[in-house]
Scaffold this motif. Structure first.
Motif, PDB file in Angstrom:
ATOM      1  N   THR A 109       0.676  -1.128   0.101  1.00 31.00           N
ATOM      2  CA  THR A 109      -0.133   0.054   0.079  1.00 31.00           C
ATOM      3  C   THR A 109       0.907   1.104  -0.015  1.00 31.00           C
ATOM      4  O   THR A 109       2.103   0.976   0.316  1.00 31.00           O
ATOM      5  CB  THR A 109      -1.119  -0.057   1.271  1.00 31.00           C
ATOM      6  OG1 THR A 109      -0.021   0.384   2.439  1.00 31.00           O
ATOM      7  CG2 THR A 109      -1.554  -1.226   1.533  1.00 31.00           C
ATOM      8  N   SER A 121     -15.137   6.959   5.000  1.00 23.63           N
ATOM      9  CA  SER A 121     -15.602   5.618   5.143  1.00 23.63           C
ATOM     10  C   SER A 121     -14.388   4.641   5.236  1.00 23.63           C
ATOM     11  O   SER A 121     -13.408   4.844   4.470  1.00 23.63           O
ATOM     12  CB  SER A 121     -16.780   5.210   4.482  1.00 23.63           C
ATOM     13  OG  SER A 121     -16.176   5.015   2.972  1.00 23.63           O
ATOM     14  N   VAL A 122     -14.601   3.314   5.618  1.00 25.99           N
ATOM     15  CA  VAL A 122     -13.839   2.337   5.406  1.00 25.99           C
ATOM     16  C   VAL A 122     -13.584   1.983   3.786  1.00 25.99           C
ATOM     17  O   VAL A 122     -12.473   1.814   3.414  1.00 25.99           O
ATOM     18  CB  VAL A 122     -14.424   1.053   5.989  1.00 25.99           C
ATOM     19  CG1 VAL A 122     -13.679  -0.286   5.550  1.00 25.99           C
ATOM     20  CG2 VAL A 122     -14.594   1.031   7.527  1.00 25.99           C
ATOM     21  N   ASP A 123     -14.462   1.929   3.033  1.00 28.68           N
ATOM     22  CA  ASP A 123     -14.433   1.874   1.541  1.00 28.68           C
ATOM     23  C   ASP A 123     -13.726   3.120   1.015  1.00 28.68           C
ATOM     24  O   ASP A 123     -12.662   2.751   0.167  1.00 28.68           O
ATOM     25  CB  ASP A 123     -15.627   2.024   0.915  1.00 28.68           C
ATOM     26  CG  ASP A 123     -16.439   0.573   1.150  1.00 28.68           C
ATOM     27  OD1 ASP A 123     -15.638  -0.621   1.579  1.00 28.68           O
ATOM     28  OD2 ASP A 123     -17.635   0.634   1.035  1.00 28.68           O
ATOM     29  N   GLU A 124     -13.546   4.054   1.598  1.00 26.15           N
ATOM     30  CA  GLU A 124     -12.850   5.261   1.019  1.00 26.15           C
ATOM     31  C   GLU A 124     -11.209   5.133   1.319  1.00 26.15           C
ATOM     32  O   GLU A 124     -10.555   5.527   0.570  1.00 26.15           O
ATOM     33  CB  GLU A 124     -13.319   6.750   1.453  1.00 26.15           C
ATOM     34  CG  GLU A 124     -14.655   6.912   0.863  1.00 26.15           C
ATOM     35  CD  GLU A 124     -15.289   8.250   1.550  1.00 26.15           C
ATOM     36  OE1 GLU A 124     -15.938   9.127   0.893  1.00 26.15           O
ATOM     37  OE2 GLU A 124     -15.476   8.350   2.518  1.00 26.15           O
ATOM     38  N   HIS A 126      -9.831   2.371   2.047  1.00 25.11           N
ATOM     39  CA  HIS A 126      -9.500   1.201   1.306  1.00 25.11           C
ATOM     40  C   HIS A 126      -8.955   1.944  -0.115  1.00 25.11           C
ATOM     41  O   HIS A 126      -7.885   1.458  -0.538  1.00 25.11           O
ATOM     42  CB  HIS A 126     -10.493   0.087   1.212  1.00 25.11           C
ATOM     43  CG  HIS A 126      -9.877  -0.997   0.334  1.00 25.11           C
ATOM     44  ND1 HIS A 126      -9.959  -1.065  -0.931  1.00 25.11           N
ATOM     45  CD2 HIS A 126      -9.248  -1.992   1.005  1.00 25.11           C
ATOM     46  CE1 HIS A 126      -9.495  -2.283  -1.380  1.00 25.11           C
ATOM     47  NE2 HIS A 126      -9.110  -3.036  -0.345  1.00 25.11           N
ATOM     48  N   ALA A 127      -9.737   2.660  -0.618  1.00 28.12           N
ATOM     49  CA  ALA A 127      -9.476   3.077  -2.015  1.00 28.12           C
ATOM     50  C   ALA A 127      -8.137   3.828  -2.181  1.00 28.12           C
ATOM     51  O   ALA A 127      -7.397   4.008  -2.810  1.00 28.12           O
ATOM     52  CB  ALA A 127     -10.390   4.071  -2.429  1.00 28.12           C
ATOM     53  N   ARG A 136      -6.826 -10.854  -4.225  1.00 28.57           N
ATOM     54  CA  ARG A 136      -8.254 -10.121  -4.647  1.00 28.57           C
ATOM     55  C   ARG A 136      -8.654 -10.831  -5.734  1.00 28.57           C
ATOM     56  O   ARG A 136      -8.124 -10.905  -7.060  1.00 28.57           O
ATOM     57  CB  ARG A 136      -8.463  -8.693  -4.637  1.00 28.57           C
ATOM     58  CG  ARG A 136      -9.580  -8.172  -4.925  1.00 28.57           C
ATOM     59  CD  ARG A 136      -9.541  -6.756  -4.914  1.00 28.57           C
ATOM     60  NE  ARG A 136      -9.008  -5.970  -3.582  1.00 28.57           N
ATOM     61  CZ  ARG A 136      -9.646  -5.957  -2.346  1.00 28.57           C
ATOM     62  NH1 ARG A 136     -11.056  -6.471  -2.589  1.00 28.57           N
ATOM     63  NH2 ARG A 136      -9.258  -5.413  -1.451  1.00 28.57           N
TER      64      ARG A 136
END
Length: 138
Positions: A109, A121-124, A126-127, A136
């Protein structure tokens, strides 16, 4: 020319009993001098185990150094390190307990800060990590 990749090598070690002063002086002087001359090494930082720990388990090692590399051929760097250790260009002293541990790691990362993720957010989050996850499923 191939693209340079980044690596970090963690080395956990201890001084030989009763030789802490010599060990630290050697590590941050001679050893930094020797290793940071090797092509591919870009820097390092030395750490001492903190008195404050999250867990209660005892730790085998008291000191950590993190070496950072940038190279298109880590195998060549590894061979150079081994050659220098063998021929004495990288010097060791009795104060360095040779029962150390090392491991080389590749980042998957980008470096993410607490400032970057405020309000996300968690998704943001992650992105923005730009994770390279070979497991994945598409």
């Amino acid at each position: 020319m191939a693209e340079k990749k980044k690596y970090s090598m963690l080395v956990l070690s201890n001084p030989t009993e009763g030789q802490e002063e010599e060990y630290i002086d050697w590590y941050v002087g001679q050893h930094f001098h020797d290793l940071l001359r090797i092509p591919g090494y870009v820097g390092g930082r030395y750490y001492k185990l903190s008195d404050i720990q999250l867990g209660s388990e005892p730790h085998k090692y008291q000191y950590l150094v993190i070496w950072d590399f940038e190279t298109e051929d880590f195998q060549a760097v590894k061979e150079d390190i081994a050659a220098r250790m063998k021929d004495g260009r990288t010097q060791f002293i009795p104060a360095f307990d040779m029962a150390y541990w090392d491991g080389t790691f590749e980042p998957i990362t980008k470096y993410v800060t607490s400032e970057e993720i405020k309000g996300l957010s968690v998704d943001e989050v992650h992105a923005i990590t730009e994770v390279e996850n070979p497991y994945r499923k598409a």
